[in-house]
Design an enzyme around this catalytic site. Structure first.
Site, short mmCIF file in Angstrom:
data_model
loop_
_atom_site.label_atom_id
_atom_site.label_comp_id
_atom_site.label_asym_id
_atom_site.label_seq_id
_atom_site.Cartn_x
_atom_site.Cartn_y
_atom_site.Cartn_z
N ASP A 168 0.96 -1.22 0.02
CA ASP A 168 0.04 -0.05 0.01
C ASP A 168 1.11 1.08 0.15
O ASP A 168 2.09 1.09 0.33
CB ASP A 168 -0.93 -0.06 1.26
CG ASP A 168 -1.90 1.39 1.36
OD1 ASP A 168 -2.25 1.62 0.29
OD2 ASP A 168 -2.07 1.61 2.42
N ASP A 190 -0.11 4.92 1.20
CA ASP A 190 -0.20 5.96 1.96
C ASP A 190 -0.01 5.32 3.75
O ASP A 190 -0.68 4.13 3.97
CB ASP A 190 -1.69 6.58 2.29
CG ASP A 190 -1.97 7.37 0.87
OD1 ASP A 190 -1.16 7.60 0.27
OD2 ASP A 190 -3.09 7.76 0.62
N GLU A 244 -1.06 10.68 4.59
CA GLU A 244 -2.15 10.36 3.60
C GLU A 244 -2.26 11.30 2.56
O GLU A 244 -2.30 12.36 2.60
CB GLU A 244 -3.52 10.21 4.36
CG GLU A 244 -3.74 9.22 5.36
CD GLU A 244 -3.71 7.84 4.89
OE1 GLU A 244 -4.28 7.82 3.78
OE2 GLU A 244 -3.28 6.93 5.46
N ARG A 274 -14.21 12.08 -0.68
CA ARG A 274 -13.14 12.98 -0.43
C ARG A 274 -12.43 13.91 -1.52
O ARG A 274 -12.28 14.91 -1.52
CB ARG A 274 -11.95 12.12 0.11
CG ARG A 274 -12.14 11.37 1.64
CD ARG A 274 -11.13 10.28 2.14
NE ARG A 274 -11.05 9.38 1.20
CZ ARG A 274 -10.33 8.12 1.32
NH1 ARG A 274 -9.38 8.15 2.11
NH2 ARG A 274 -10.47 6.98 0.79
N SER A 295 -2.66 0.69 -4.73
CA SER A 295 -2.92 1.77 -3.69
C SER A 295 -4.25 2.44 -4.19
O SER A 295 -4.66 2.53 -5.18
CB SER A 295 -2.13 2.88 -3.73
OG SER A 295 -2.46 4.10 -3.05
N GLY A 296 -5.26 2.94 -3.03
CA GLY A 296 -6.53 3.63 -3.25
C GLY A 296 -5.92 5.32 -3.65
O GLY A 296 -6.87 5.75 -3.77
N LYS A 343 -7.95 -3.95 -4.78
CA LYS A 343 -6.58 -4.22 -4.45
C LYS A 343 -6.30 -5.76 -4.54
O LYS A 343 -5.18 -6.08 -4.89
CB LYS A 343 -6.58 -3.80 -2.97
CG LYS A 343 -6.28 -2.12 -2.91
CD LYS A 343 -5.72 -1.75 -1.53
CE LYS A 343 -5.39 -0.21 -1.33
NZ LYS A 343 -4.70 0.07 -0.30
N ASP A 355 -1.81 -1.06 5.79
CA ASP A 355 -2.26 -0.67 7.11
C ASP A 355 -3.36 -0.40 7.40
O ASP A 355 -4.05 -0.17 8.60
CB ASP A 355 -1.31 0.71 7.47
CG ASP A 355 -2.22 1.75 6.60
OD1 ASP A 355 -2.36 2.91 7.14
OD2 ASP A 355 -2.32 1.77 5.21
N ASN A 382 -9.17 -1.42 4.11
CA ASN A 382 -9.42 -1.68 2.42
C ASN A 382 -7.95 -2.63 2.06
O ASN A 382 -8.11 -2.92 0.97
CB ASN A 382 -9.29 -0.51 1.83
CG ASN A 382 -8.09 0.51 1.98
OD1 ASN A 382 -7.49 0.60 3.01
ND2 ASN A 382 -7.62 1.08 1.12
#
Length: 409
Positions: A185, A187, A194, A230, A273-274, A318, A341, A344
């Site tokens: 991941d 962030d 983030e 967001r 990654s998101g 993911k 972490d 998700n």
């Protein structure tokens, strides 16, 4: 042909050149057959075990014993010689390995680990130190009785929480040593902080975005919905802020060491990654990563629209990306590693052969194969069996060894 028996010769004392040579010159003179040799040196102190086969009259006679004793005493060490017919020549391999990491590992913490192991009838076959920086690390190879793996993991998870150390239990065997692809991941894993919050700060919406992010990471909010909410706060920002934020990214301590070492080992390394591709890709090029999966911010006439385009890389996305990359590189899923972490990351870590929760939220720690609680990404390497000594030996011949002073906790 005369019957043969096994004899174990154990040499102990301060290590020095010539000990092994002196012993084997004597053994050669007596024509014994070599069955096994094991040696360990701890802080300059040697323990050398040699298992040989020889005729019964040689084993029970005085000539071999006297000659070996004279040779070893002559170099200033001690020796014990005993019959060893009842022990196997080669030990059965351990079934599992236990990693203990901490800053520090107190004697009390290790005692608690040892008690937890012994209470379940688990035998410790081998212990070695694997790291003194940035954490102290110990590896224990153990033999676990059938049906005890689950209870062992539960017991050691409790010990880890009570003693403030990281404890991981992994299968020990060929599969453990064949990991070939790893995904991170981004962030709060590969980088500090983030990215969406850094972007939101430019829009004056950091408080709103932080609250949405925390709810999503705790698993209280659907990731796709939280992402859209967001990103909507970014509408109207110039696209140049993306490049500004990309330049401000700070890698997690140990990230460069981790990627550099994994590449030396032949791993395929990448990120799932998101976050956002335009921010992540420059970092991926810098670290020479093999692949990237992330979301795409919509930009019209140089302005962020507050929307994402294309499929959203969310919790299921993911896991799918990990499977797709493993398939692309011909790597079986059991040979993959995933590090993350947040909630998700649950599906991705569950799909990987080894799922590592890194400074993670409780929802992820509960399902991960291993959890790390110190903010140094290179601790991941220790769970893959790489020691600090091996890392620094490779660096010494390449980019040089560099240790950054770590403030006391």
């Amino acid at each position: 042909m005369p019957a043969k028996v096994s004899v174990l010769i154990t040499v102990t004392g301060m290590d020095q050149p010539g000990v092994t040579s002196a012993l084997f010159e004597v053994l050669a003179q007596h024509g014994v057959e070599l069955l096994n040799v094991e040696q360990v040196v701890i802080r300059g102190r040697l323990t050398l075990g040699v298992l040989v086969s020889c005729p019964l009259d040689v084993a029970d006679g005085t000539a071999l014993r006297d000659d070996v004793a004279a040779a070893i005493h002559g170099v200033g060490l001690d020796v014990a010689i005993e019959r060893s017919d009842d022990l196997p020549i080669i030990r059965q391999p351990s079934t599992h390995t236990i990693f203990v990491l901490g800053r520090p590992i107190t004697a009390g913490a290790f005692s608690a680990v040892a008690r937890g192991v012994a209470a379940l009838g688990v035998n410790i076959d081998f212990i070695r130190g694997i790291s003194d920086y940035p954490v102290t690390g110990l590896e224990l190879r153990v033999s676990v009785p059938p049906g005890c793996v689950g209870p062992l993991q539960i017991a050691l998870t409790k010990v880890a929480a009570e003693e403030h150390v990281d404890v991981a239990v992994e299968d020990y065997g060929l599969a453990w040593r064949t990991k070939r692809l790893i995904v991170f991941d981004v962030d709060s894993t590969l980088v500090q902080g983030e990215v969406i919050e850094m972007l939101a700060a430019r829009a004056g919406a950091q408080g709103q975005v932080a609250a949405i992010t925390e709810a999503a990471m705790r698993g209280e909010l659907d990731f796709a919905e939280s992402l859209q909410r967001r990103v909507a706060t970014l509408a109207g920002l110039p696209a140049t802020v993306i490049d500004d934020v990309a330049e401000q990214l700070e890698l997690m301590p140990g990230a460069r060491t981790t990627i550099r070492t994994l590449r030396r080992l032949g791993f395929r390394c990448g990120v799932v990654s998101g976050g956002f591709r335009r921010i992540i890709e420059p970092l991926a090029r810098e670290l020479m990563l093999d692949f990237v999966a992330s979301n795409e911010l919509e930009i019209v006439d140089g302005i962020l629209t507050g929307r994402v385009v294309g499929p959203i890389v969310d919790r299921p996305g993911k896991a799918k990306a990990l499977r797709d990359f493993a398939s692309q590189y011909g790597v079986p899923m059991e040979q993959t590693v995933a590090v993350g972490d947040g909630a998700n990351d649950i599906d991705m870590l569950g799909a990987a052969g080894l799922g590592i929760a890194f400074n993670a939220k409780p929802a992820l720690r509960e399902v991960a194969d291993a959890s790390l609680s110190h903010p140094y990404l290179d601790t991941v390497l220790f769970l893959l069996g790489v020691t600090r000594g091996e890392i620094e030996a490779a660096d010494a011949g390449d980019c040089g060894v560099r240790r950054v002073e770590i403030p006391a906790d």
